[in-house]
Structure formats: structure tokens, C-alpha cells
Scaffold this active site. Structure first.
Site, PDB file in Angstrom:
ATOM      1  N   TYR A 146       0.284  -4.236   7.958  1.00  0.00           N
ATOM      2  CA  TYR A 146      -0.027  -4.414   6.530  1.00  0.00           C
ATOM      3  C   TYR A 146      -0.263  -3.059   5.859  1.00  0.00           C
ATOM      4  CZ  TYR A 146      -2.535  -6.357   2.445  1.00  0.00           C
ATOM      5  OH  TYR A 146      -2.942  -6.705   1.182  1.00  0.00           O
ATOM      6  N   SER A 205      -2.300  -2.410  -2.532  1.00  0.00           N
ATOM      7  CA  SER A 205      -3.615  -2.750  -1.982  1.00  0.00           C
ATOM      8  C   SER A 205      -4.420  -1.460  -1.888  1.00  0.00           C
ATOM      9  CB  SER A 205      -3.440  -3.333  -0.572  1.00  0.00           C
ATOM     10  OG  SER A 205      -4.660  -3.282   0.147  1.00  0.00           O
TER      11      SER A 205
HETATM   12  C1  BGC Z   1      -6.428  -7.499   1.774  1.00  0.00           C
HETATM   13  C2  BGC Z   1      -7.719  -8.250   1.915  1.00  0.00           C
HETATM   14  C3  BGC Z   1      -8.874  -7.284   2.135  1.00  0.00           C
HETATM   15  C4  BGC Z   1      -8.864  -6.192   1.099  1.00  0.00           C
HETATM   16  C5  BGC Z   1      -9.931  -5.140   1.347  1.00  0.00           C
HETATM   17  C6  BGC Z   1      -6.573  -6.462   0.713  1.00  0.00           C
HETATM   18  O1  BGC Z   1      -5.374  -5.779   0.573  1.00  0.00           O
HETATM   19  O2  BGC Z   1      -5.391  -8.408   1.447  1.00  0.00           O
HETATM   20  O3  BGC Z   1      -7.616  -9.158   2.995  1.00  0.00           O
HETATM   21  O4  BGC Z   1     -10.105  -7.988   2.050  1.00  0.00           O
HETATM   22  O5  BGC Z   1      -7.603  -5.562   1.078  1.00  0.00           O
HETATM   23  O6  BGC Z   1      -9.974  -4.716   2.678  1.00  0.00           O
END
Ligand code: BGC
Length: 263
Positions: free
Chosen positions: A160, A147
Site C-alpha cells: 500500500y 494517503s
Molecule cells: C489508510 C488507513 C489508515 C490511515 C492512517 C490510510 O491511507 O487507508 O487505513 O488508518 O492511512 O494510517
């Protein structure tokens, strides 16, 4: 559309392949005539629909019930690939989830759940795949769904962001460790993408606009933007690439607050 001939009849396992980004990758791989194993947790019907869609896109597919944070379940995915399609060439650790809570209030069980799915699941998938390739003396290719939050801190999403930061170094470490064995390990770092994980947030037009404004390209991404990157990483076109995170984020990681010379 077949673009990467070397992928024809290769076999992929894609965790979380029945929805969102994972599903887009499964469909894109099917267009290259790949065979695909996906897993589902509880939504058997959703997985069944996904299998049909993958077949319509030109690939063969099976869905397996598996909790990717359990080692014996992950093994079932590998076995399904070998039993149904005769091997396994590409492993995509895609499944993920997020829970928003102020850090001082996060119950330990929520923390553990997010780390289990987003980080331990990546470890278990990687371990199963590596053992298969090493035992069979085959080359391999792993793609981890990271991410933008492997790099950008994300208040109220500490579990996360911590998991994704872990995925970054896990990707780099395993890329280095297994490069001499002809096994490549890369990650993709999506930004804000139109997927079920974001459905609730993006249903609010105000929130949608706020997120858009944080992206230099000024648009939310689509799952296909990510699957286009994944198919390249899976193919031989990226044969000298290992250990990277390929950001697919419309520029979100570029410190967009500084746009226009602010700062
Ligand atoms: C998340 C999303 C978020 C994006 C940017 C991703 O890793 O799962 O929920 O909108 O990052 O912040």
C-alpha cells in the site's frame, strides 16, 4: 449547498464512488449539481443505493460495473459519462484497498492486487481521461486519492505504501507533463478517516484510541473532511494549483511523536 458555481452541470467520474471517501465526494459534487459516474466491482445493490443518494443530493448519476485495473473497463466509465451526460470534466481516481501482512510473507498475488488497484488503476483512469481531453481539445482536472502513506512509511503495509508513494510521483509527473494543455492533476492525502477500509480496526476501542493519539487534532477524520477538499480542487477556486498532495489528516504528517517538545 452550491458553493462553486463553475461546477454546475460539470461531469465527474469517481472510481470507488459508492462507498467511503469516494461516496462522500460523489454526494458533495451532487450538491454542486454535477453529474456523476461511479463504478462498482460486485455490489450492484450498493451502487444502486449510491446512485439514489447522489440524485437526492441534486446531481444525476449512473453506476457502471468496472474493474478499474482493466483498461477496457475503465473505458466503459468514460463512455458512460459521455453517453449519459455529454462529456467529462473531472476524473477522480479514488478506488483503493489495503492488505496487511509482514512483508516477508506477502504472496505475490496480494502484492499485485494492491498495486493493480491503487497504482495501475490511477494510471489507467488518468490515461483514459487525458486522451478524452486531448482528443477533444478540452481542459481537464484529475484528483488522485493518495494517503498520508505517500510520505509516512507503514510497516506491514509495504504494498500500500509503495503504491501511494507511486501515486505521489505519478501525480507530480503527469501534472507537469500536461500543465501546458490546461489539465491539472492533484492528489489528496487523507489520514485516518472513518470509512469501510478502517471499520474493523476502529471497531476496537483500544485501536481507535491509539490512532487518535497519533493525530495532533486528536480526532479521526470523516469522509466529508476529504470531500470538502476534493470539491475545492475540482473547482476554479484552485485554478492555479497543480501537482500537489493536499493532506487532509488532522496533522498526522507532522511527526506527532515530537508533540510538546519531545525528542
Ligand atoms: C489508510 C488507513 C489508515 C490511515 C492512517 C490510510 O491511507 O487507508 O487505513 O488508518 O492511512 O494510517
Amino acid at each position: 449547498m452550491t458553493m462553486f458555481k463553475d461546477l454546475n452541470h460539470k461531469v465527474a467520474v469517481i472510481t470507488g464512488g459508492s462507498k467511503g471517501i469516494g461516496n462522500a465526494i460523489a454526494l458533495r459534487f451532487a450538491e454542486e449539481e454535477m453529474d456523476v459516474v461511479i463504478n462498482y466491482n460486485s455490489d450492484a445493490k450498493g451502487a444502486d443505493d449510491a446512485v439514489k443518494a447522489i440524485e437526492q443530493h441534486g446531481g444525476r448519476a449512473v453506476a457502471v460495473q468496472a474493474d478499474i485495473s482493466k483498461e477496457e473497463d475503465v473505458k466503459k466509465l468514460l463512455d458512460a459519462a459521455v453517453d449519459n451526460f455529454g462529456g467529462m470534466d473531472v476524473w477522480v481516481n479514488n478506488a483503493g484497498m489495503e492488505i496487511q501482512e509482514p512483508t516477508h510473507k506477502v504472496p505475490l498475488k496480494d502484492w499485485n492486487k494492491v498495486i493493480d488497484i491503487n497504482l495501475t488503476g490511477v494510471f489507467l483512469g488518468t490515461k483514459a481521461a487525458l486522451n478524452y481531453w486531448l482528443d477533444n481539445d478540452k481542459p481537464g482536472n484529475i484528483i488522485n486519492m493518495s494517503s498520508v502513506h505517500e510520505r509516512i512509511p507503514w510497516p506491514t503495509f509495504a504494498s500500500y505504501a509503495s503504491a501511494k508513494g507511486g501515486v505521489k510521483l505519478f501525480t507530480e509527473t503527469t501534472a507537469m507533463e500536461y500543465a501546458p494543455k490546461n489539465i491539472r492533476v492533484n492528489a489528496i492525502g487523507p489520514g485516518a478517516i472513518n470509512t469501510p477500509i478502517n471499520a474493523k480496526k476502529f471497531a476496537d476501542p483500544e485501536q481507535y484510541k491509539i490512532t487518535q493519539s497519533m493525530i495532533p487534532m486528536l480526532k479521526i477524520g470523516e469522509p466529508e473532511d476529504v470531500s470538502d477538499a476534493a470539491v475545492w480542487l475540482a473547482s476554479n477556486q484552485s485554478k492555479y494549483v497543480t501537482g500537489i498532495t493536499l493532506f487532509v489528516d488532522g496533522g498526522m504528517t507532522l511527526y506527532s511523536n515530537f508533540q510538546g517538545g519531545r525528542g
